[in-house]
Design a protein around this motif. Structure first.
Motif, PDB file in Angstrom:
ATOM      1  N   ALA A 139      14.468 -58.120  11.542  1.00 52.66           N
ATOM      2  CA  ALA A 139      15.328 -59.214  11.408  1.00 52.66           C
ATOM      3  C   ALA A 139      16.724 -58.917  11.064  1.00 52.66           C
ATOM      4  O   ALA A 139      17.521 -59.831  11.459  1.00 52.66           O
ATOM      5  CB  ALA A 139      14.644 -60.409  10.640  1.00 52.66           C
ATOM      6  N   GLY A 140      17.008 -57.760  10.512  1.00 51.83           N
ATOM      7  CA  GLY A 140      18.202 -57.532   9.938  1.00 51.83           C
ATOM      8  C   GLY A 140      19.069 -57.190  11.172  1.00 51.83           C
ATOM      9  O   GLY A 140      20.546 -57.156  10.916  1.00 51.83           O
ATOM     10  N   THR A 141      18.523 -56.657  12.248  1.00 56.86           N
ATOM     11  CA  THR A 141      19.483 -56.378  13.492  1.00 56.86           C
ATOM     12  C   THR A 141      19.090 -57.294  14.739  1.00 56.86           C
ATOM     13  O   THR A 141      20.138 -57.535  15.302  1.00 56.86           O
ATOM     14  CB  THR A 141      18.898 -54.859  13.771  1.00 56.86           C
ATOM     15  OG1 THR A 141      19.234 -53.920  12.714  1.00 56.86           O
ATOM     16  CG2 THR A 141      19.465 -54.360  15.034  1.00 56.86           C
ATOM     17  N   LEU A 142      17.940 -57.870  14.716  1.00 55.97           N
ATOM     18  CA  LEU A 142      17.499 -58.581  15.702  1.00 55.97           C
ATOM     19  C   LEU A 142      17.463 -60.133  15.432  1.00 55.97           C
ATOM     20  O   LEU A 142      17.158 -60.434  14.210  1.00 55.97           O
ATOM     21  CB  LEU A 142      16.172 -58.254  16.502  1.00 55.97           C
ATOM     22  CG  LEU A 142      15.762 -56.607  16.952  1.00 55.97           C
ATOM     23  CD1 LEU A 142      14.541 -56.664  17.496  1.00 55.97           C
ATOM     24  CD2 LEU A 142      17.101 -56.245  17.936  1.00 55.97           C
ATOM     25  N   ASP A 143      17.919 -60.929  16.566  1.00 59.35           N
ATOM     26  CA  ASP A 143      17.689 -62.232  16.253  1.00 59.35           C
ATOM     27  C   ASP A 143      16.300 -62.745  16.919  1.00 59.35           C
ATOM     28  O   ASP A 143      16.345 -63.080  17.921  1.00 59.35           O
ATOM     29  CB  ASP A 143      18.991 -63.145  16.861  1.00 59.35           C
ATOM     30  CG  ASP A 143      18.975 -64.631  16.797  1.00 59.35           C
ATOM     31  OD1 ASP A 143      17.922 -65.214  16.377  1.00 59.35           O
ATOM     32  OD2 ASP A 143      19.865 -65.421  17.289  1.00 59.35           O
ATOM     33  N   LEU A 144      15.306 -63.106  16.010  1.00 61.89           N
ATOM     34  CA  LEU A 144      14.126 -63.120  16.237  1.00 61.89           C
ATOM     35  C   LEU A 144      13.922 -64.668  16.814  1.00 61.89           C
ATOM     36  O   LEU A 144      12.992 -65.081  17.328  1.00 61.89           O
ATOM     37  CB  LEU A 144      13.210 -63.108  15.424  1.00 61.89           C
ATOM     38  CG  LEU A 144      12.997 -61.717  14.820  1.00 61.89           C
ATOM     39  CD1 LEU A 144      12.146 -61.222  13.861  1.00 61.89           C
ATOM     40  CD2 LEU A 144      12.908 -60.594  15.912  1.00 61.89           C
ATOM     41  N   SER A 145      15.144 -65.550  16.956  1.00 58.19           N
ATOM     42  CA  SER A 145      14.974 -66.886  17.506  1.00 58.19           C
ATOM     43  C   SER A 145      15.411 -66.666  18.751  1.00 58.19           C
ATOM     44  O   SER A 145      15.220 -67.839  19.673  1.00 58.19           O
ATOM     45  CB  SER A 145      16.011 -67.892  16.753  1.00 58.19           C
ATOM     46  OG  SER A 145      17.179 -67.574  17.051  1.00 58.19           O
ATOM     47  N   ARG A 146      15.965 -65.379  19.447  1.00 53.82           N
ATOM     48  CA  ARG A 146      16.047 -65.290  20.977  1.00 53.82           C
ATOM     49  C   ARG A 146      15.123 -64.365  21.298  1.00 53.82           C
ATOM     50  O   ARG A 146      14.422 -63.487  20.697  1.00 53.82           O
ATOM     51  CB  ARG A 146      17.507 -64.628  20.926  1.00 53.82           C
ATOM     52  CG  ARG A 146      18.537 -65.820  20.462  1.00 53.82           C
ATOM     53  CD  ARG A 146      19.977 -65.154  20.416  1.00 53.82           C
ATOM     54  NE  ARG A 146      20.413 -64.964  21.537  1.00 53.82           N
ATOM     55  CZ  ARG A 146      20.878 -65.814  22.758  1.00 53.82           C
ATOM     56  NH1 ARG A 146      21.119 -67.002  22.233  1.00 53.82           N
ATOM     57  NH2 ARG A 146      21.292 -65.443  23.684  1.00 53.82           N
TER      58      ARG A 146
END
Length: 259
Positions: A139-146
């Motif tokens: 989650a520090g790199t990826l947007d887990l809402s997308r």
């Protein structure tokens, strides 16, 4: 040398690298790799087919599905056409998080797995059996809402308990939104794909190398995809996914979308 690196016992990441024609292995890895090949002469073809499947799947998801985020669990040692290289050639702004828990992989990944200035490439030192930790770090790199493509290639076979393996997949896919994808491969004993050779090969591996491994049936493999929509051509030998002219190998592959 990192005290977690054992040079006296073969390890999957290094043996796999040997089968792929790489250079990052020790004599014990070559010895065990050759012994496994004696039981399963097409194991090198399995390794190459799995790698080619990765390239086709990432290409399709980037170019056709518009995916720009990839969570690659069980990265292995870097070789040609890693996930970020395939994705960022098509979409330079793609973000990739690699996950592995092998110290020699960590050393190589930090040096070699660098991406485009427009995108991001990060590495997480974590075990596939700890999906919560993986997700928190990613989650520090990826947007887990997308939407995210979750790649689990040749990894669930090292989770010997089927229920645990299913739970890992569920946890990961529950954490990503509709429009995300699961990309997965797994060896099989099924004779339709020539899987009989895996029986003796895996018995030898489990007695002489680490980590222990298992194969699974088509039905067991399909259970990882419950609730997801399979992309064509469905569950097939990973060699034949989007490459129908290829010869089968004893490794299932599939890509599925979260509705």
């Amino acid at each position: 040398m990192n005290d977690r690196i054992r040079t006296d016992i073969a390890h999957n990441a290094r043996v796999w690298n040997y089968w792929l024609g790489g250079k990052d292995y020790y004599p014990v890895d070559r010895e065990v790799g050759d012994r496994v090949t004696a039981f399963h002469p097409s194991i090198g073809a399995v390794a190459r087919a799995d790698r080619a499947f990765l390239g086709r799947a990432v290409t399709r998801l980037t170019a056709e599905a518009g995916i720009r985020q990839f969570l690659d669990i069980g990265t292995g040692l870097p070789t040609a056409d890693n996930t970020h290289e395939v994705a960022q050639r098509i979409a330079p702004d793609s973000r990739i998080v690699y996950v592995d828990n092998d110290p020699i992989v960590l050393t190589h990944a930090r040096a070699l797995l660098t991406g485009t200035p427009e995108g991001r490439t990060e590495y997480v030192d974590a075990d596939a059996r700890d999906p919560g930790r993986i997700l928190a770090a990613a989650a520090g790199t990826l947007d887990l809402s997308r939407p995210v493509a979750v790649l689990i290639l040749g990894i669930l076979n090292f989770v010997l308990d089927l229920d645990e393996a299913r739970a890992i997949v569920r946890t990961l896919m529950d954490a990503v939104p509709s429009g995300s994808y699961l990309v997965v491969t797994h060896p099989t004993y099924d004779p339709e794909l020539g899987g009989e050779a895996n029986v003796a090969a895996m018995e030898f591996w489990n007695a002489n190398a680490t980590p222990p491994i298992t194969a699974r049936s088509r039905a067991e493999f399909a259970s990882f995809l419950d609730g997801l929509d399979l992309l064509e051509p469905g569950i097939v030998s990973c060699a034949r996914w989007q490459a129908p002219e290829a010869a089968d190998v004893a490794q299932y592959g599939a890509v599925a979308r979260k509705p």
